[in-house]
Design an enzyme around this catalytic site. Structure first.
Site, PDB file in Angstrom:
ATOM      1  N   THR A  71       0.798  -1.234   0.000  1.00  0.00           N
ATOM      2  CA  THR A  71       0.000   0.000   0.000  1.00  0.00           C
ATOM      3  C   THR A  71       0.832   1.287   0.000  1.00  0.00           C
ATOM      4  O   THR A  71       0.258   2.372   0.041  1.00  0.00           O
ATOM      5  CB  THR A  71      -0.949   0.019   1.214  1.00  0.00           C
ATOM      6  OG1 THR A  71      -0.171  -0.144   2.408  1.00  0.00           O
ATOM      7  CG2 THR A  71      -1.991  -1.076   1.139  1.00  0.00           C
ATOM      8  N   TYR A  99       0.903   1.850  -8.348  1.00  0.00           N
ATOM      9  CA  TYR A  99      -0.027   1.297  -7.356  1.00  0.00           C
ATOM     10  C   TYR A  99      -1.412   1.120  -7.989  1.00  0.00           C
ATOM     11  O   TYR A  99      -2.026   0.046  -7.885  1.00  0.00           O
ATOM     12  CB  TYR A  99      -0.097   2.233  -6.153  1.00  0.00           C
ATOM     13  CG  TYR A  99      -1.183   1.888  -5.151  1.00  0.00           C
ATOM     14  CD1 TYR A  99      -1.039   0.804  -4.294  1.00  0.00           C
ATOM     15  CD2 TYR A  99      -2.354   2.642  -5.068  1.00  0.00           C
ATOM     16  CE1 TYR A  99      -2.028   0.485  -3.369  1.00  0.00           C
ATOM     17  CE2 TYR A  99      -3.346   2.340  -4.147  1.00  0.00           C
ATOM     18  CZ  TYR A  99      -3.172   1.256  -3.305  1.00  0.00           C
ATOM     19  OH  TYR A  99      -4.157   0.938  -2.396  1.00  0.00           O
TER      20      TYR A  99
HETATM   21  N1  LIG Z   1      -4.794   3.048   2.842  1.00  0.00           N
HETATM   22  C1  LIG Z   1      -5.561   3.662   1.927  1.00  0.00           C
HETATM   23  O1  LIG Z   1      -5.684   4.895   1.916  1.00  0.00           O
HETATM   24  C2  LIG Z   1      -6.312   2.849   0.902  1.00  0.00           C
HETATM   25  C3  LIG Z   1      -7.100   3.515  -0.049  1.00  0.00           C
HETATM   26  C4  LIG Z   1      -7.798   2.751  -0.981  1.00  0.00           C
HETATM   27  C5  LIG Z   1      -7.713   1.371  -0.962  1.00  0.00           C
HETATM   28  N2  LIG Z   1      -6.928   0.749  -0.054  1.00  0.00           N
HETATM   29  C6  LIG Z   1      -6.863  -0.720  -0.058  1.00  0.00           C
HETATM   30  O2  LIG Z   1      -7.418  -1.175   1.159  1.00  0.00           O
HETATM   31  C7  LIG Z   1      -6.796  -2.403   1.547  1.00  0.00           C
HETATM   32  C8  LIG Z   1      -6.351  -2.307   2.991  1.00  0.00           C
HETATM   33  O3  LIG Z   1      -5.429  -1.218   3.102  1.00  0.00           O
HETATM   34  P1  LIG Z   1      -4.706  -0.884   4.479  1.00  0.00           P
HETATM   35  O4  LIG Z   1      -4.469   0.576   4.491  1.00  0.00           O
HETATM   36  O5  LIG Z   1      -5.394  -1.574   5.611  1.00  0.00           O
HETATM   37  O6  LIG Z   1      -3.279  -1.573   4.206  1.00  0.00           O
HETATM   38  P2  LIG Z   1      -2.140  -1.974   5.230  1.00  0.00           P
HETATM   39  O7  LIG Z   1      -2.383  -1.394   6.573  1.00  0.00           O
HETATM   40  O8  LIG Z   1      -0.843  -1.699   4.526  1.00  0.00           O
HETATM   41  O9  LIG Z   1      -2.372  -3.545   5.358  1.00  0.00           O
HETATM   42  C9  LIG Z   1      -2.034  -4.430   4.327  1.00  0.00           C
HETATM   43  C10 LIG Z   1      -1.537  -5.700   4.974  1.00  0.00           C
HETATM   44  O10 LIG Z   1      -1.155  -6.596   3.927  1.00  0.00           O
HETATM   45  C11 LIG Z   1       0.091  -7.166   4.288  1.00  0.00           C
HETATM   46  N3  LIG Z   1       0.828  -7.645   3.140  1.00  0.00           N
HETATM   47  C12 LIG Z   1       1.603  -6.939   2.283  1.00  0.00           C
HETATM   48  N4  LIG Z   1       2.183  -7.754   1.384  1.00  0.00           N
HETATM   49  C13 LIG Z   1       1.744  -9.010   1.675  1.00  0.00           C
HETATM   50  C14 LIG Z   1       2.008 -10.277   1.123  1.00  0.00           C
HETATM   51  N5  LIG Z   1       2.841 -10.434   0.081  1.00  0.00           N
HETATM   52  N6  LIG Z   1       1.418 -11.352   1.681  1.00  0.00           N
HETATM   53  C15 LIG Z   1       0.597 -11.222   2.748  1.00  0.00           C
HETATM   54  N7  LIG Z   1       0.311 -10.046   3.318  1.00  0.00           N
HETATM   55  C16 LIG Z   1       0.889  -8.944   2.792  1.00  0.00           C
HETATM   56  C17 LIG Z   1       0.814  -6.036   4.988  1.00  0.00           C
HETATM   57  O11 LIG Z   1       1.911  -6.532   5.719  1.00  0.00           O
HETATM   58  P3  LIG Z   1       3.192  -5.556   5.969  1.00  0.00           P
HETATM   59  O12 LIG Z   1       2.670  -4.393   6.758  1.00  0.00           O
HETATM   60  O13 LIG Z   1       4.133  -6.430   6.727  1.00  0.00           O
HETATM   61  O14 LIG Z   1       3.682  -5.155   4.609  1.00  0.00           O
HETATM   62  C18 LIG Z   1      -0.295  -5.475   5.854  1.00  0.00           C
HETATM   63  O15 LIG Z   1      -0.418  -6.159   7.083  1.00  0.00           O
HETATM   64  C19 LIG Z   1      -5.671  -2.632   0.540  1.00  0.00           C
HETATM   65  O16 LIG Z   1      -6.122  -3.541  -0.428  1.00  0.00           O
HETATM   66  C20 LIG Z   1      -5.450  -1.275  -0.100  1.00  0.00           C
HETATM   67  O17 LIG Z   1      -4.952  -1.389  -1.410  1.00  0.00           O
HETATM   68  C21 LIG Z   1      -6.233   1.451   0.898  1.00  0.00           C
END
Ligand SMILES: NC(=O)c1ccc[n+]([C@@H]2O[C@H](COP(=O)([O-])OP(=O)(O)OC[C@H]3O[C@@H](n4cnc5c(N)ncnc54)[C@H](OP(=O)(O)O)[C@@H]3O)[C@@H](O)[C@H]2O)c1
Length: 279
Positions: A63, A126
């Site tokens: 992300t 991204y």
């Molecule tokens: N944050 C935003 O503003 C936003 C906006 C729109 C959409 N989204 C989407 O919403 C969803 C949740 O976002 P979030 O902000 O909660 O993200 P986040 O806090 O970064 O959580 C993502 C999780 O996925 C894990 N991860 C990364 N690579 C991986 C892999 N290869 N295998 C297994 N796990 C893995 C990360 O681990 P590590 O931390 O160890 O890397 C983290 O625990 C995502 O799909 C994102 O694209 C987010």
């Protein structure tokens, strides 16, 4: 009670979603680093089979939007191929899945909010990797939901509000971009909606954010004011604040199909912000 598999269950969204599932009596299996890497297809298929879920929420992603620009392979491996693997697991088990996608799949040039059926044209690595993930889900998993959210803000992760409040305590003046328009999505409002969607049977692609639109500047200003901090929040342009990844100027997502299919029960972003700051 359902057996639920949640990828990214240690992340900002996944952690609150896991708690909510457990609170309603679901049995949750989590896939996250370092134990389970979603880019490892054989392991994903094997462990998903062992967990035997009735539903899969796919929240795991790379992300860090700016880092994706300099590590294209990782962005594509995690967000596209990782999603391919999760979709293959769901399909092979014959269970539905819900994939979280993003406003960054749009180019931001539309003069109105984006509807669910608008054509994607991502401008960042991204955005491209998340859109490739959407394509895999549509191609590989018959029973799927794709939920696009924007500007996600939750208790268990670094997020824009926490950054702004920290800076407002350290500085007397903050400059925040005022020419990117969108909606925050507060995780505590989103999670109940994801559960409702997942039980609806109304498969498809939906936009779910808090209601109403704003800019990063307006959001920062309100957060600083509600916290009673003295820092002066000053508007600036994206050009004045260059970043490696291009952000859409118009990130506004219209929840048109979501409202028609399921009813839009998301509160206004101003309420989401107040609730978040109280918690
Ligand atoms: N944050 C935003 O503003 C936003 C906006 C729109 C959409 N989204 C989407 O919403 C969803 C949740 O976002 P979030 O902000 O909660 O993200 P986040 O806090 O970064 O959580 C993502 C999780 O996925 C894990 N991860 C990364 N690579 C991986 C892999 N290869 N295998 C297994 N796990 C893995 C990360 O681990 P590590 O931390 O160890 O890397 C983290 O625990 C995502 O799909 C994102 O694209 C987010």
């Amino acid at each position: 009670m359902r057996r639920i598999l949640i990828t990214g269950h240690l992340g900002m969204l996944g952690s609150e979603l896991s708690l909510a599932c457990e609170d309603q009596g679901d049995e949750v299996t989590g896939f996250d680093l370092p134990d389970v890497d979603i880019t490892n297809r054989a392991r994903v298929l094997q462990l998903a089979g062992d967990a035997d879920p009735e539903f899969i929420f796919h929240c795991a992603a790379f992300t860090q939007v700016d880092q994706c620009e300099s590590d294209v392979d990782k962005a594509m491996r995690v967000n596209a191929i990782g999603t391919q693997n999760v979709a293959l697991a769901a399909e092979s088990l014959g269970v539905p899945m819900l994939y979280i996608s993003t406003d960054y799949i749009f180019d931001g040039t539309k003069p109105a909010p984006y509807d669910e059926w608008d054509v994607a044209n991502p401008q960042s690595i991204y955005g491209r990797s998340k859109y490739a993930g959407e394509c895999f889900v549509r191609q590989l998993c018959q029973w799927h939901y794709i939920v696009r959210v924007s500007w996600l803000i939750g208790r268990n992760g670094p997020n824009f509000i926490e950054t702004i409040l920290r800076l407002a305590r350290e500085r007397s003046e903050l400059r925040v971009v005022n020419d990117q328009h969108g909606s925050p999505t507060f995780v505590s409002d989103l999670v109940p909606e994801l559960l409702r969607v997942s039980e609806s049977g109304a498969f498809g692609t939906y936009h779910i954010t808090n209601r109403g639109f704003t800019t990063w500047y307006e959001l920062a200003k309100q957060a600083v004011a509600l916290k009673g901090l003295a820092a002066n929040v000053v508007p600036c342009s994206t050009e004045e604040h260059p970043r490696p990844a291009r952000r859409p100027q118009n990130s506004r997502l219209s929840p048109t199909l979501y409202a028609l299919a399921l009813g839009n029960e998301m509160p206004a972003w101003e309420k989401g912000l107040k609730d978040y700051l109280k918690s």
